[in-house]
Design a protein around this motif. Structure first.
Motif, PDB file in Angstrom:
ATOM      1  N   ILE A   1       3.590  46.037  74.048  1.00 53.84           N
ATOM      2  CA  ILE A   1       5.015  45.762  74.194  1.00 53.84           C
ATOM      3  C   ILE A   1       5.331  44.413  73.575  1.00 53.84           C
ATOM      4  N   CYS A   2       6.560  44.281  73.102  1.00 50.17           N
ATOM      5  CA  CYS A   2       6.950  43.029  72.454  1.00 50.17           C
ATOM      6  C   CYS A   2       7.263  41.986  73.523  1.00 50.17           C
ATOM      7  N   GLU A   3       7.601  40.772  73.058  1.00 45.25           N
ATOM      8  CA  GLU A   3       7.848  39.681  73.987  1.00 45.25           C
ATOM      9  C   GLU A   3       9.040  39.944  74.899  1.00 45.25           C
ATOM     10  N   CYS A   4       9.967  40.823  74.475  1.00 44.39           N
ATOM     11  CA  CYS A   4      11.141  41.120  75.301  1.00 44.39           C
ATOM     12  C   CYS A   4      10.748  41.783  76.626  1.00 44.39           C
ATOM     13  N   GLY A   5       9.733  42.623  76.605  1.00 45.21           N
ATOM     14  CA  GLY A   5       9.318  43.321  77.812  1.00 45.21           C
ATOM     15  C   GLY A   5       8.131  42.697  78.498  1.00 45.21           C
ATOM     16  N   MET A   6       7.630  41.572  77.968  1.00 46.10           N
ATOM     17  CA  MET A   6       6.411  40.973  78.491  1.00 46.10           C
ATOM     18  C   MET A   6       6.616  40.303  79.850  1.00 46.10           C
ATOM     19  N   ILE A   7       7.712  39.562  79.993  1.00 52.81           N
ATOM     20  CA  ILE A   7       7.913  38.766  81.201  1.00 52.81           C
ATOM     21  C   ILE A   7       7.995  39.623  82.469  1.00 52.81           C
ATOM     22  N   PRO A   8       8.749  40.722  82.491  1.00 55.01           N
ATOM     23  CA  PRO A   8       8.758  41.539  83.710  1.00 55.01           C
ATOM     24  C   PRO A   8       7.380  42.063  84.092  1.00 55.01           C
ATOM     25  N   VAL A   9       6.582  42.446  83.080  1.00 51.48           N
ATOM     26  CA  VAL A   9       5.234  42.933  83.350  1.00 51.48           C
ATOM     27  C   VAL A   9       4.372  41.817  83.937  1.00 51.48           C
ATOM     28  N   VAL A  10       4.443  40.628  83.339  1.00 54.12           N
ATOM     29  CA  VAL A  10       3.652  39.496  83.810  1.00 54.12           C
ATOM     30  C   VAL A  10       4.069  39.090  85.222  1.00 54.12           C
ATOM     31  N   ARG A  11       5.372  39.124  85.492  1.00 56.24           N
ATOM     32  CA  ARG A  11       5.849  38.771  86.828  1.00 56.24           C
ATOM     33  C   ARG A  11       5.234  39.693  87.879  1.00 56.24           C
ATOM     34  N   ARG A  12       5.177  40.987  87.562  1.00 59.38           N
ATOM     35  CA  ARG A  12       4.595  41.929  88.516  1.00 59.38           C
ATOM     36  C   ARG A  12       3.089  41.713  88.654  1.00 59.38           C
ATOM     37  N   LEU A  13       2.413  41.411  87.534  1.00 61.01           N
ATOM     38  CA  LEU A  13       0.970  41.168  87.591  1.00 61.01           C
ATOM     39  C   LEU A  13       0.643  39.915  88.389  1.00 61.01           C
ATOM     40  N   LEU A  14       1.467  38.879  88.260  1.00 61.89           N
ATOM     41  CA  LEU A  14       1.266  37.665  89.056  1.00 61.89           C
ATOM     42  C   LEU A  14       1.390  37.964  90.538  1.00 61.89           C
ATOM     43  N   ARG A  15       2.358  38.799  90.899  1.00 61.34           N
ATOM     44  CA  ARG A  15       2.536  39.158  92.310  1.00 61.34           C
ATOM     45  C   ARG A  15       1.380  39.991  92.836  1.00 61.34           C
ATOM     46  N   LYS A  16       0.676  40.686  91.928  1.00 56.19           N
ATOM     47  CA  LYS A  16      -0.466  41.495  92.330  1.00 56.19           C
ATOM     48  C   LYS A  16      -1.771  40.705  92.292  1.00 56.19           C
ATOM     49  N   GLY A  17      -1.691  39.401  91.980  1.00 58.33           N
ATOM     50  CA  GLY A  17      -2.878  38.565  92.082  1.00 58.33           C
ATOM     51  C   GLY A  17      -3.500  38.120  90.774  1.00 58.33           C
ATOM     52  N   MET A  18      -2.890  38.402  89.633  1.00 60.61           N
ATOM     53  CA  MET A  18      -3.462  37.930  88.371  1.00 60.61           C
ATOM     54  C   MET A  18      -3.425  36.408  88.332  1.00 60.61           C
ATOM     55  N   PRO A  19      -4.541  35.756  87.970  1.00 58.65           N
ATOM     56  CA  PRO A  19      -4.557  34.281  87.898  1.00 58.65           C
ATOM     57  C   PRO A  19      -3.559  33.761  86.862  1.00 58.65           C
ATOM     58  N   LEU A  20      -3.086  32.547  87.094  1.00 59.92           N
ATOM     59  CA  LEU A  20      -2.082  31.943  86.220  1.00 59.92           C
ATOM     60  C   LEU A  20      -2.550  31.850  84.773  1.00 59.92           C
ATOM     61  N   TYR A  21      -3.802  31.423  84.558  1.00 62.21           N
ATOM     62  CA  TYR A  21      -4.279  31.251  83.179  1.00 62.21           C
ATOM     63  C   TYR A  21      -4.348  32.576  82.431  1.00 62.21           C
ATOM     64  N   MET A  22      -4.699  33.656  83.148  1.00 64.04           N
ATOM     65  CA  MET A  22      -4.746  34.970  82.503  1.00 64.04           C
ATOM     66  C   MET A  22      -3.347  35.468  82.178  1.00 64.04           C
ATOM     67  N   ALA A  23      -2.404  35.254  83.105  1.00 64.41           N
ATOM     68  CA  ALA A  23      -1.019  35.667  82.850  1.00 64.41           C
ATOM     69  C   ALA A  23      -0.456  34.930  81.635  1.00 64.41           C
ATOM     70  N   THR A  24      -0.780  33.640  81.517  1.00 65.15           N
ATOM     71  CA  THR A  24      -0.298  32.853  80.379  1.00 65.15           C
ATOM     72  C   THR A  24      -0.884  33.379  79.084  1.00 65.15           C
ATOM     73  N   VAL A  25      -2.176  33.681  79.084  1.00 61.04           N
ATOM     74  CA  VAL A  25      -2.826  34.225  77.883  1.00 61.04           C
ATOM     75  C   VAL A  25      -2.181  35.553  77.486  1.00 61.04           C
ATOM     76  N   PHE A  26      -1.921  36.397  78.468  1.00 55.60           N
ATOM     77  CA  PHE A  26      -1.310  37.700  78.170  1.00 55.60           C
ATOM     78  C   PHE A  26       0.085  37.538  77.581  1.00 55.60           C
ATOM     79  N   VAL A  27       0.879  36.595  78.128  1.00 55.43           N
ATOM     80  CA  VAL A  27       2.220  36.341  77.599  1.00 55.43           C
ATOM     81  C   VAL A  27       2.153  35.915  76.135  1.00 55.43           C
ATOM     82  N   LEU A  28       1.151  35.105  75.793  1.00 56.06           N
ATOM     83  CA  LEU A  28       1.048  34.575  74.427  1.00 56.06           C
ATOM     84  C   LEU A  28       0.437  35.584  73.459  1.00 56.06           C
ATOM     85  N   ALA A  29      -0.632  36.244  73.869  1.00 60.20           N
ATOM     86  CA  ALA A  29      -1.371  37.114  72.941  1.00 60.20           C
ATOM     87  C   ALA A  29      -0.818  38.538  72.890  1.00 60.20           C
ATOM     88  N   GLY A  30      -0.273  39.010  74.017  1.00 58.40           N
ATOM     89  CA  GLY A  30       0.174  40.397  74.096  1.00 58.40           C
ATOM     90  C   GLY A  30       1.144  40.837  73.009  1.00 58.40           C
TER      91      GLY A  30
END
Length: 347
Positions: A102-131
């Motif tokens: 998915i492009c950057e437009c849809g990335m933030i909602p996905v990351v927000r949900r993953l953070l709530r499910k326990g994804m570590p901050l550094y991994m969420a940041t990497v996913f936002v940048l690389a995804g």
């Protein structure tokens, strides 16, 4: 939701109409002009239309696959496979875009949900940048845009991986507490205001898929995302065509051949244009003859990791100081990495 959708589509249609009348007026005014001026107008039209026609298939493919994943693939499924160790975790986050293209437009909602499910901050940041970069659709569009320079596609994937991994390691080492980076309401629950802000910036990416997994839901989501991304593509194509047609070639070459001036110009250009990562390669390729390979690579990586609309969406989840830290790390690491890749792979 309905009002936002209508607003997005109305704005999309207004931009299309403005672009259409721009081409018509230029064509009308070209009658009776000197041959050189008429040639400039023709060049503008050809450049604008060619960028749109090349990019649109990849935008359509991107929004459709994004919608399928958004509707049918649960983030909980992904969260089960999250590694506990930081190094495998960073590699996993870098490559997660292959599963979630998915492009950057849809990335933030996905990351927000993953953070709530326990994804570590550094991994969420990497996913936002690389995804938005390390995924098959972006690779295919970059490869097609740079058919005569396939190394540009490899370099884009490689530099995105290196930069995202470096920032992930930095965050893991120096930003250990999530409450220093994630907004308070987000850390303890769903931030309604932030979600509304993010949705207004990138279209409807809510939780509808939990209740409606029909084909009509997929098409509706794809339609909303296409109307949202389409206006940025049209604006980007218009500005790119105008710069290349009406700006003196000597001025462009003076900026584009400077090792560092070209880097900073392309970073600013990518940030302001805010073009989706599935189509930005076609804009970048139109500058290939005038800018250094490293600066083109900077445009492709920096713009997909951080642009104007992306900054607004990041601020809906992360605190301002954390977003500024990410921006500073990108401003330093992307140009340095691009210069290195230029000398090693893009000669």
């Amino acid at each position: 939701m309905l009002i936002r959708t209508i607003s997005n589509r109305a704005l999309f249609m207004l931009i299309w109409i403005a672009a259409f009348f721009t081409v018509i007026v230029l064509n009308w005014d070209a009658v009776g002009r000197p041959a050189a001026e008429s040639a400039h107008v023709q060049s503008f039209k050809v450049m604008f239309i060619s960028i749109l026609l090349e990019a649109l298939p990849f935008v359509l493919l991107g929004v459709f696959i994004s919608s399928l994943l958004h509707i049918f693939v649960s983030e909980r499924t992904i969260s089960r496979f999250i590694p506990k160790h930081p190094l495998p975790g960073i590699v996993f986050a870098c490559l997660l875009g292959i599963v979630f293209p998915i492009c950057e437009c849809g990335m933030i909602p996905v990351v927000r949900r993953l953070l709530r499910k326990g994804m570590p901050l550094y991994m969420a940041t990497v996913f936002v940048l690389a995804g938005p970069i390390i995924n098959p659709i972006v690779y295919a569009s970059t490869f097609m845009a740079f058919r005569s320079q396939p190394e540009m596609a490899y370099s884009r994937m490689g530099l995105a991986f290196v930069v995202a991994a470096f920032i992930g390691l930095f965050i893991h080492k120096f930003v250990r507490k999530s409450d220093l980076a994630i907004r308070g309401a987000q850390a303890n629950g769903l931030d309604r205001g932030a979600i509304s802000h993010a949705h207004a910036s990138c279209g409807n990416h809510g939780h509808e898929h939990k209740h409606d997994r029909s084909l009509s839901s997929v098409l509706r989501h794809a339609s909303d995302e296409f109307f949202e991304m389409g206006k940025y593509l049209i604006l980007g194509a218009l500005i790119t065509a105008a710069i290349q047609t009406f700006m003196a070639r000597e001025s462009i070459l003076a900026i584009g051949q400077g090792e560092w001036s070209s880097q900073f110009f392309m970073m600013g250009f990518a940030y302001l244009l805010s073009i989706c990562s599935t189509s930005d390669a076609f804009v970048a390729s139109s500058f290939a003859s005038m800018f250094t390979g490293g600066s083109i690579l900077t445009f492709l990586v920096f713009g997909a990791m951080l642009d104007f609309k992306g900054t607004l969406m990041l601020l809906s989840v992360f605190k301002k100081k954390y977003v500024l830290l990410i921006a500073a790390l990108l401003i330093v690491s992307v140009p340095l990495g691009s210069v290195l890749f230029q000398y090693v792979l893009l000669q």
